[in-house]
Design an enzyme around this catalytic site. Structure first.
Site, short mmCIF file in Angstrom:
data_model
loop_
_atom_site.label_atom_id
_atom_site.label_comp_id
_atom_site.label_asym_id
_atom_site.label_seq_id
_atom_site.Cartn_x
_atom_site.Cartn_y
_atom_site.Cartn_z
CE LYS A 161 1.15 1.23 -7.05
NZ LYS A 161 -0.13 1.66 -7.66
CD GLN A 215 -1.70 4.83 -7.69
OE1 GLN A 215 -0.86 4.22 -8.34
NE2 GLN A 215 -2.28 4.31 -6.63
CG ASP A 225 -3.26 -1.11 -11.71
OD1 ASP A 225 -2.74 -1.60 -10.69
OD2 ASP A 225 -3.41 0.10 -11.90
N1 GUN Z 1 -5.29 3.04 -5.95
C1 GUN Z 1 -5.36 2.25 -4.86
N2 GUN Z 1 -4.91 1.00 -5.18
C2 GUN Z 1 -4.55 1.03 -6.48
C3 GUN Z 1 -4.01 0.06 -7.36
O1 GUN Z 1 -3.78 -1.12 -7.02
N3 GUN Z 1 -3.78 0.48 -8.64
C4 GUN Z 1 -4.05 1.75 -9.05
N4 GUN Z 1 -3.80 2.07 -10.32
N5 GUN Z 1 -4.56 2.67 -8.24
C5 GUN Z 1 -4.80 2.32 -6.96
#
Ligand code: GUN
Length: 274
Positions: free
Chosen positions: A50, A92, A113
């Protein structure tokens, strides 16, 4: 014959370039805050991806790395401060269970998200709002690879809150117009449902959930799984599926980069409204 691979990495790059052009016209760069609690290695590697994408697009990403003994009020107060100073906030996952309620402190407009109940509610109602990144990325991947889901028989395997359930809502929305079947661990005779799919999307988190015998010849297969094994990352779909599917998303390089691109897209959208 071997399935055509749908190149998610290349399509994500296309999206990032479009976003970069939008960002270059903004007075200030969009701001994204990523909160990590603890040191889950998968989370660390997702955050790295990211951060790299944010750099490419021109988004200012700040990584808040908290220890596992963080309290719910500590996390909530950090989110409260960020709500008024950035365009997007993600925490996350996975997150220790005792901290999960803090997720709802993210203002829905900053919830890039798309996990906040207000955004999920808007999705159920067919209203505009922040959409979860993996489902939005899968739909974008289908359109941009020339696979309009309208009128198609789409079977999703996996009913998670962050992939299967919201994906079933997006694909069945007016205007997208797929006919969706949502299968899960208690589905009896999974094979008979999968075998009917024009588009088969597998998001379970377990290797070899779908084998060649379960796939209609020529079907489009989207593999959402990311499973570490001794021989590297594998998806949820077994390797023999490429001999029967018409098109297939690789792991890695399929859905993963699209999830990251959609996070960037949600952040740029949020910044352009602020
Ligand atoms: N953990 C696995 N996939 C994701 C996601 O798309 N967003 C977040 N915040 N955590 C994750």
């Amino acid at each position: 014959m071997s399935a055509r691979l749908i190149d998610g990495k290349k399509i994500a790059e296309e999206i990032e370039n479009e976003l970069k052009a939008k960002v270059s016209k903004m007075d200030t760069p969009p701001k994204l805050s990523v909160i990590q609690v603890g040191d889950d290695p998968a989370s660390t590697s997702y955050i790295k991806a990211k951060s790299s994408a944010a750099k490419r697009v021109g988004i200012e990403l700040t990584h808040h790395h908290l220890s596992t003994d963080t309290t719910e009020s500590g996390l909530s107060s950090l989110i409260g401060r960020l709500n008024s100073s950035v365009d997007g906030i993600i925490v996350q996952l996975p997150l220790p269970k005792r901290l999960e309620s803090a997720l709802n402190e993210i203002e829905p407009e900053n919830d890039v998200d798309g996990f906040h109940p207000a955004n999920l509610g808007r999705l159920v109602q067919g209203k505009s709002g922040m959409k979860p990144c993996t489902p939005a990325g899968i739909v974008e991947l289908l359109y941009r690879s020339g696979n309009d889901p309208k009128g198609k028989n789409v079977v999703i395997v996996g009913r998670s809150t962050i992939v299967g359930k919201p994906l079933s809502l997006i694909l069945s929305q007016k205007g997208v117009d797929a006919t969706v079947t949502l299968c899960h661990s208690r589905t009896s005779n999974l094979q008979s449902f999968c075998k009917e799919a024009d588009v088969l999307i597998v998001a379970v988190g377990s290797p070899d959930t779908v084998t060649a015998a379960m796939v209609k010849p020529g079907a489009i297969v989207v593999d959402v799984g990311v499973n570490p094994t001794d021989s590297g990352l594998v998806g949820d779909v077994s390797s023999d599926v490429k001999e029967i599917a018409g098109q297939l998303t690789p792991v890695p390089g399929g859905v993963g980069p699209m999830t990251v691109a959609m996070l960037m897209s949600n952040t740029v959208d949020s910044a352009s409204k602020n």
